[in-house]
Design a protein around this motif. Structure first.
Motif, PDB file in Angstrom:
ATOM      1  N   ALA A 178       0.700  -1.251  -0.155  1.00 55.00           N
ATOM      2  CA  ALA A 178       0.016   0.062  -0.079  1.00 55.00           C
ATOM      3  C   ALA A 178       0.987   1.203  -0.085  1.00 55.00           C
ATOM      4  O   ALA A 178       0.697   2.085  -0.636  1.00 55.00           O
ATOM      5  CB  ALA A 178      -0.883   0.089   1.407  1.00 55.00           C
ATOM      6  N   VAL A 179       2.007   1.118   0.779  1.00 52.50           N
ATOM      7  CA  VAL A 179       2.863   2.195   0.934  1.00 52.50           C
ATOM      8  C   VAL A 179       3.518   2.714  -0.529  1.00 52.50           C
ATOM      9  O   VAL A 179       3.387   3.610  -1.060  1.00 52.50           O
ATOM     10  CB  VAL A 179       3.957   2.307   2.004  1.00 52.50           C
ATOM     11  CG1 VAL A 179       5.015   3.457   1.914  1.00 52.50           C
ATOM     12  CG2 VAL A 179       3.334   2.080   3.318  1.00 52.50           C
ATOM     13  N   ILE A 180       3.936   1.853  -1.235  1.00 52.21           N
ATOM     14  CA  ILE A 180       4.636   1.790  -2.552  1.00 52.21           C
ATOM     15  C   ILE A 180       3.678   2.207  -3.681  1.00 52.21           C
ATOM     16  O   ILE A 180       3.812   3.467  -4.240  1.00 52.21           O
ATOM     17  CB  ILE A 180       5.459   0.422  -2.946  1.00 52.21           C
ATOM     18  CG1 ILE A 180       6.211   0.301  -2.104  1.00 52.21           C
ATOM     19  CG2 ILE A 180       5.837   0.818  -4.310  1.00 52.21           C
ATOM     20  CD1 ILE A 180       7.763   1.161  -2.269  1.00 52.21           C
ATOM     21  N   ARG A 181       2.391   1.539  -3.504  1.00 60.25           N
ATOM     22  CA  ARG A 181       1.541   1.926  -4.641  1.00 60.25           C
ATOM     23  C   ARG A 181       0.921   3.484  -4.397  1.00 60.25           C
ATOM     24  O   ARG A 181       0.863   4.184  -5.386  1.00 60.25           O
ATOM     25  CB  ARG A 181       0.232   0.839  -4.287  1.00 60.25           C
ATOM     26  CG  ARG A 181      -0.964   1.131  -5.360  1.00 60.25           C
ATOM     27  CD  ARG A 181      -2.264   0.584  -4.724  1.00 60.25           C
ATOM     28  NE  ARG A 181      -2.631   0.907  -3.564  1.00 60.25           N
ATOM     29  CZ  ARG A 181      -3.148   0.682  -2.374  1.00 60.25           C
ATOM     30  NH1 ARG A 181      -3.096  -0.969  -2.683  1.00 60.25           N
ATOM     31  NH2 ARG A 181      -3.590   1.188  -1.654  1.00 60.25           N
ATOM     32  N   ASP A 182       0.694   3.830  -3.231  1.00 66.15           N
ATOM     33  CA  ASP A 182       0.106   5.222  -3.006  1.00 66.15           C
ATOM     34  C   ASP A 182       1.273   6.228  -3.259  1.00 66.15           C
ATOM     35  O   ASP A 182       0.840   7.358  -3.634  1.00 66.15           O
ATOM     36  CB  ASP A 182      -0.735   5.261  -1.728  1.00 66.15           C
ATOM     37  CG  ASP A 182      -1.635   4.381  -1.655  1.00 66.15           C
ATOM     38  OD1 ASP A 182      -2.265   4.067  -2.717  1.00 66.15           O
ATOM     39  OD2 ASP A 182      -2.416   4.102  -0.634  1.00 66.15           O
ATOM     40  N   THR A 183       2.375   6.000  -2.936  1.00 69.45           N
ATOM     41  CA  THR A 183       3.616   6.953  -3.128  1.00 69.45           C
ATOM     42  C   THR A 183       3.524   7.188  -4.634  1.00 69.45           C
ATOM     43  O   THR A 183       3.846   8.287  -5.011  1.00 69.45           O
ATOM     44  CB  THR A 183       4.988   6.135  -2.653  1.00 69.45           C
ATOM     45  OG1 THR A 183       4.962   6.172  -1.233  1.00 69.45           O
ATOM     46  CG2 THR A 183       5.935   7.312  -3.249  1.00 69.45           C
ATOM     47  N   LEU A 184       3.660   6.117  -5.402  1.00 68.66           N
ATOM     48  CA  LEU A 184       3.329   6.078  -6.999  1.00 68.66           C
ATOM     49  C   LEU A 184       2.278   7.021  -7.485  1.00 68.66           C
ATOM     50  O   LEU A 184       2.687   7.739  -8.435  1.00 68.66           O
ATOM     51  CB  LEU A 184       3.606   5.116  -7.635  1.00 68.66           C
ATOM     52  CG  LEU A 184       4.921   4.018  -7.214  1.00 68.66           C
ATOM     53  CD1 LEU A 184       4.842   3.052  -7.930  1.00 68.66           C
ATOM     54  CD2 LEU A 184       6.156   4.829  -7.783  1.00 68.66           C
TER      55      LEU A 184
END
Length: 564
Positions: free
Chosen positions: A327-333
């Motif tokens: 979730a962190v990686i996805r939403d950072t992008l």
């Protein structure tokens, strides 16, 4: 960023803020930088032990419920303290516990606990491997009798303007042996005292679990649910954690901006970089969060090794890691996607034609309408963002802390050559002269002596020998010194703020003067403009000096009111 969050650099940055705002920055344990502060550590420890109120910070806070910090040989509390637990006179062997962390260490490498500065590992290794020694938090919150810490993921989306996001969930990483307060007998039991996953994974008691509520690694939300069921104020806890994160990044941004202006091409529009940070936080018994460290490159692995047979390992998915990190990686992008703004602009243009298209479709049949169907947004099928913006959302509550940011802006202004990160003696003299800080009591010769003394001391600490000159930390120290000379009766943060206002006022006046002079030269070189016969007509450009003078006069009035 990697340099900025090293243990020594982070400790220096937070200490500067503790000098200015001791109560606001009492979430970071008292620290000493080794080897240069080893004599100071020994001397203060001796005073610490023999002072009646000298129990460690966590004990004083958890016993009374008041926020406090040990400063200059005494406790400073945010509210009256009715009672503080005294050191037992009948127990002369009692000593506080400290934790030693090598500056470049990671994953628990080289960390150990001590009770005596004469520990042979401390005195024998600090010359070759710089370290930070900190007060050890002896009263942590326990779950299932185990000590644990929290790994929270923070997105620094933009530095200028400052933009910070915090993930709504994180990881709770547990020790693998029941916790006991440190004694000489258990100081070396790392599975009891150190929460590092990379250490505890080697314990026979480590539990891999597919359930986010159990095992040696759990989601932070599962801990919050458990605390909430016991009546804890979870909203206040989250508020305190958000405050800790914002204040820590405020401490780091001044030096980051110096490196940023050195490395990032000038004139490039918009943010040009971002960073995901890992904040390691420990909760005390009274649910006060304490910052342990910040990681510039937190692990994003979503699997762990499992030994199938002696010497044979297999990578196995970790549901807990996957739930939080994906979730962190996805939403950072999603947040930093450079195409996002372009898509929004296209959507706005599309909406302008929607009404016309709808009118045309009224006469069309169902089949024609299906063919005309609009393209779905790329984010239409994604869950809501797990990253919550906390800055600039809460900027009004924290902007008063950004004094060192303003000092860094002065430093950057006088650096001169693009790409440099250190201030030369000429730049420092120009700063003092332009801000009108020299006088009969503080001559330019004194300015040179101040520059040489502070710069030489900071350079002797091994602070970036790639360039010669005064680094930002040295400039901040010099600025504080000048503020204390000029405004002797005020608290330090008011001294610094007053000097910043004073400098900014004189520099604004200087900029206006240069602007007027520059415009005068241009006007003399230009053709004569015929006068208007029907009255005086001023162009917007002609109003600019008047507006600048008004703004400068207002700023100076505010400065004088604050001073007197």
């Amino acid at each position: 960023m990697t340099e900025m969050v090293r243990k020594i650099t982070l400790s220096r940055a937070v200490r500067t803020m503790q000098d200015l705002f001791p109560l606001e920055y009492n979430f970071y344990p008292r620290s000493w930088i080794l080897p240069e502060e080893f004599p100071l550590f020994v001397a203060e420890l001796d005073h610490y032990i023999h002072t009646p109120l000298a129990k460690q910070l966590p004990i004083a806070v958890s016993t009374t419920g008041a926020d406090g910090i040990w400063r200059d040989g005494r406790w400073v509390f945010s509210q009256p303290v009715p009672q503080v637990r005294m050191m037992k006179d009948s127990d002369p062997s009692w000593k506080p516990t400290f934790i030693v962390k090598p500056d470049g260490g990671c994953q628990g490498d080289g960390i150990y606990l001590i009770k005596d500065p004469s520990d042979i590992r401390l005195t024998g290794s600090i010359q070759s491997r710089p370290a930070v020694v900190q007060e050890y938090i002896c009263k942590p919150l326990l779950v299932d009798k185990l000590k644990f810490d929290i790994r929270l993921y923070v997105l620094l989306k933009s530095l200028e303007p400052l933009e910070i996001y915090i993930a709504k969930d994180g990881l709770s990483r547990f020790c693998t042996e029941p916790y006991q307060e440190p004694t000489l007998k258990n100081l070396h039991q790392v599975f009891m005292h150190l929460t590092n996953y990379s250490l505890n994974i080697h314990s026979g008691n480590f539990i891999h679990s597919d359930n986010v509520n159990t095992g040696s690694k759990r989601t932070f939300s599962s801990i919050l649910c458990r605390l909430s069921s016991r009546g804890a104020d979870v909203k206040k806890l989250w508020s305190d954690i958000i405050s800790l994160v914002i204040k820590t990044i405020i401490a780091l941004t001044p030096e980051l901006k110096v490196y940023y202006q050195s490395d990032i091409p000038a004139g490039k529009p918009g943010p040009t970089c971002f960073q995901i940070l890992g904040f390691d936080i420990l909760l005390m018994k009274n649910l006060k969060p304490m910052l342990l460290e910040v990681n510039a490159n937190p692990s994003m692995r979503i699997e762990h090794e499992q030994e199938l047979s002696p010497g044979v390992f297999e990578n196995v998915p970790s549901p807990v890691d996957e739930e939080v990190k994906v979730a962190v990686i996805r939403d950072t992008l999603r947040l930093v996607d450079p195409q996002k703004k372009k898509r929004k602009d296209v959507q706005c243009q599309t909406l302008e034609h929607v009404s016309e298209a709808n009118e045309e479709l009224l006469d069309a049949g169902p089949a024609d309408r299906r063919e005309y169907g609009t393209t779905k947004s790329p984010e239409a099928g994604l869950p809501s963002l797990c990253l919550k913006q906390v800055f600039p959302k809460y900027a009004k509550q924290f902007n008063y802390l950004r004094l060192v940011d303003r000092v860094a802006a002065l430093f950057i202004r006088f650096l001169g050559v693009k790409g440099t990160t250190k201030l030369g003696p000429t730049g420092f003299r120009t700063f003092v002269r332009n801000c009108k800080l020299s006088n009969s009591n503080f001559s330019m010769a004194s300015v040179d002596i101040l520059y040489i003394d502070i710069t030489r001391r900071w350079n002797s600490m091994g602070i970036d020998h790639k360039e010669s000159g005064m680094c930002l930390q040295a400039f901040v120290e010099a600025f504080f010194c000048l503020a204390q000379k000029k405004y002797k009766s005020l608290p330090l943060h008011e001294q610094v703020k007053s000097l910043i206002d004073f400098c900014e006022y004189h520099l604004a006046a200087l900029d206006e003067k240069r602007l007027v002079c520059g415009r005068g030269i241009v006007e003399r070189r230009s053709a004569v403009v015929p006068c208007q016969t029907d009255g005086l007509h001023l162009t917007p450009a002609a109003h600019t000096p008047l507006l600048n003078r008004t703004a400068t006069a207002t700023k100076f009035a505010d400065y004088r009111n604050h001073r007197y």
